[in-house]
Design a protein around this motif. Structure first.
Motif, PDB file in Angstrom:
ATOM      1  N   ALA A 164     -46.574 -88.243 -34.322  1.00 37.04           N
ATOM      2  CA  ALA A 164     -45.677 -87.117 -34.029  1.00 37.04           C
ATOM      3  C   ALA A 164     -44.755 -86.841 -35.216  1.00 37.04           C
ATOM      4  O   ALA A 164     -44.532 -85.687 -35.588  1.00 37.04           O
ATOM      5  CB  ALA A 164     -44.860 -87.406 -32.774  1.00 37.04           C
ATOM      6  N   VAL A 165     -44.231 -87.896 -35.827  1.00 36.16           N
ATOM      7  CA  VAL A 165     -43.365 -87.725 -37.001  1.00 36.16           C
ATOM      8  C   VAL A 165     -44.161 -87.157 -38.163  1.00 36.16           C
ATOM      9  O   VAL A 165     -43.707 -86.233 -38.852  1.00 36.16           O
ATOM     10  CB  VAL A 165     -42.677 -89.062 -37.374  1.00 36.16           C
ATOM     11  CG1 VAL A 165     -41.973 -88.954 -38.719  1.00 36.16           C
ATOM     12  CG2 VAL A 165     -41.693 -89.460 -36.284  1.00 36.16           C
ATOM     13  N   LEU A 166     -45.361 -87.680 -38.383  1.00 35.51           N
ATOM     14  CA  LEU A 166     -46.194 -87.159 -39.468  1.00 35.51           C
ATOM     15  C   LEU A 166     -46.530 -85.688 -39.248  1.00 35.51           C
ATOM     16  O   LEU A 166     -46.514 -84.890 -40.191  1.00 35.51           O
ATOM     17  CB  LEU A 166     -47.463 -87.987 -39.614  1.00 35.51           C
ATOM     18  CG  LEU A 166     -48.373 -87.597 -40.773  1.00 35.51           C
ATOM     19  CD1 LEU A 166     -47.652 -87.699 -42.112  1.00 35.51           C
ATOM     20  CD2 LEU A 166     -49.617 -88.475 -40.778  1.00 35.51           C
ATOM     21  N   LEU A 167     -46.799 -85.284 -38.006  1.00 34.31           N
ATOM     22  CA  LEU A 167     -47.088 -83.881 -37.707  1.00 34.31           C
ATOM     23  C   LEU A 167     -45.871 -83.010 -38.028  1.00 34.31           C
ATOM     24  O   LEU A 167     -46.008 -81.942 -38.635  1.00 34.31           O
ATOM     25  CB  LEU A 167     -47.507 -83.710 -36.252  1.00 34.31           C
ATOM     26  CG  LEU A 167     -47.829 -82.285 -35.806  1.00 34.31           C
ATOM     27  CD1 LEU A 167     -48.981 -81.700 -36.637  1.00 34.31           C
ATOM     28  CD2 LEU A 167     -48.158 -82.259 -34.315  1.00 34.31           C
ATOM     29  N   LYS A 168     -44.680 -83.481 -37.639  1.00 36.24           N
ATOM     30  CA  LYS A 168     -43.460 -82.723 -37.969  1.00 36.24           C
ATOM     31  C   LYS A 168     -43.287 -82.609 -39.479  1.00 36.24           C
ATOM     32  O   LYS A 168     -42.916 -81.546 -39.992  1.00 36.24           O
ATOM     33  CB  LYS A 168     -42.233 -83.377 -37.340  1.00 36.24           C
ATOM     34  CG  LYS A 168     -42.095 -83.136 -35.857  1.00 36.24           C
ATOM     35  CD  LYS A 168     -40.784 -83.702 -35.352  1.00 36.24           C
ATOM     36  CE  LYS A 168     -40.557 -83.340 -33.918  1.00 36.24           C
ATOM     37  NZ  LYS A 168     -40.203 -81.951 -33.726  1.00 36.24           N
ATOM     38  N   MET A 169     -43.565 -83.680 -40.190  1.00 36.56           N
ATOM     39  CA  MET A 169     -43.442 -83.650 -41.654  1.00 36.56           C
ATOM     40  C   MET A 169     -44.480 -82.700 -42.250  1.00 36.56           C
ATOM     41  O   MET A 169     -44.168 -81.947 -43.177  1.00 36.56           O
ATOM     42  CB  MET A 169     -43.572 -85.054 -42.223  1.00 36.56           C
ATOM     43  CG  MET A 169     -42.373 -85.934 -41.914  1.00 36.56           C
ATOM     44  SD  MET A 169     -42.584 -87.653 -42.409  1.00 36.56           S
ATOM     45  CE  MET A 169     -42.802 -87.503 -44.164  1.00 36.56           C
ATOM     46  N   PHE A 170     -45.695 -82.722 -41.716  1.00 32.47           N
ATOM     47  CA  PHE A 170     -46.722 -81.813 -42.221  1.00 32.47           C
ATOM     48  C   PHE A 170     -46.299 -80.361 -42.013  1.00 32.47           C
ATOM     49  O   PHE A 170     -46.433 -79.523 -42.913  1.00 32.47           O
ATOM     50  CB  PHE A 170     -48.069 -82.070 -41.531  1.00 32.47           C
ATOM     51  CG  PHE A 170     -49.100 -81.044 -41.887  1.00 32.47           C
ATOM     52  CD1 PHE A 170     -49.725 -81.079 -43.126  1.00 32.47           C
ATOM     53  CD2 PHE A 170     -49.419 -80.032 -40.997  1.00 32.47           C
ATOM     54  CE1 PHE A 170     -50.668 -80.124 -43.471  1.00 32.47           C
ATOM     55  CE2 PHE A 170     -50.359 -79.066 -41.334  1.00 32.47           C
ATOM     56  CZ  PHE A 170     -50.980 -79.120 -42.581  1.00 32.47           C
TER      57      PHE A 170
END
Length: 177
Positions: A164-170
């Motif tokens: 979820a954090v990686l998706l937000k960063m992407f």
């Protein structure tokens, strides 16, 4: 003055008298006066404080949490880059204690949340934190609850917060890997 013990004075060290003028400036770049160093630090402080304005009523909270996270950021030559553990050292000898050289412990959930906070304005540190969590995976590909310089605990984990954090960063940075 107070003399250093000979076993210390024979080692490389930096000693400065504090006397009546305890203002000391150390520069690793070009030679600078103490006044120039102080002015540079003040400019950088003002620039940093200005970054909190966009958080409005939450600016003080952002500053406090960021200070806590940044206080713990370390660089460990055994890892891929800097990481923000929630605690320094490995005070409980979690997963065994191999060496005192690099005693660290990273808790996946906490480090992932720190990565999210860092992603607000420190992209490289945020990515580094996420990478550290994933690098702690077991041979079976399981990201453990925590990992330390002595090993990892692999029988439990938390929900897939890192994705979820990686998706937000992407979505924020649009970095294609």
């Amino acid at each position: 003055g107070l003399a250093l013990p000979s076993e210390i004075s024979r080692q490389p060290h930096l000693a400065m008298p504090l006397g009546s003028s305890p203002v000391i400036g150390v520069s690793s770049g070009t030679e600078q006066s103490v006044e120039d160093i102080a002015a540079d630090l003040q400019r950088r402080r003002e620039r940093e404080l200005a970054t909190y304005h966009r958080f409005g009523d939450q600016a003080e909270i952002k500053a406090a949490v960021q200070a806590a996270v940044m206080w713990n950021v370390i660089w460990n030559p055994l890892e891929a880059g800097p990481l923000p553990p929630v605690i320094r050292g490995n005070p409980w000898a979690l997963a065994g204690k191999i060496s005192d050289d690099w005693p660290i412990v990273t808790f996946a959930w906490d480090t992932i949340l720190a990565a999210y906070m860092l992603s607000l304005d420190a992209k490289e540190l945020a990515y580094s934190a996420l990478i550290q969590v994933v690098k702690a995976k077991t041979a079976a590909g399981f990201v453990p609850n925590f990992a330390s310089s002595g090993g990892r605990i692999s029988q439990n984990s938390q929900p897939p917060l890192a994705s979820a954090v990686l998706l937000k960063m992407f979505r924020k940075f649009n970095d294609l890997w």
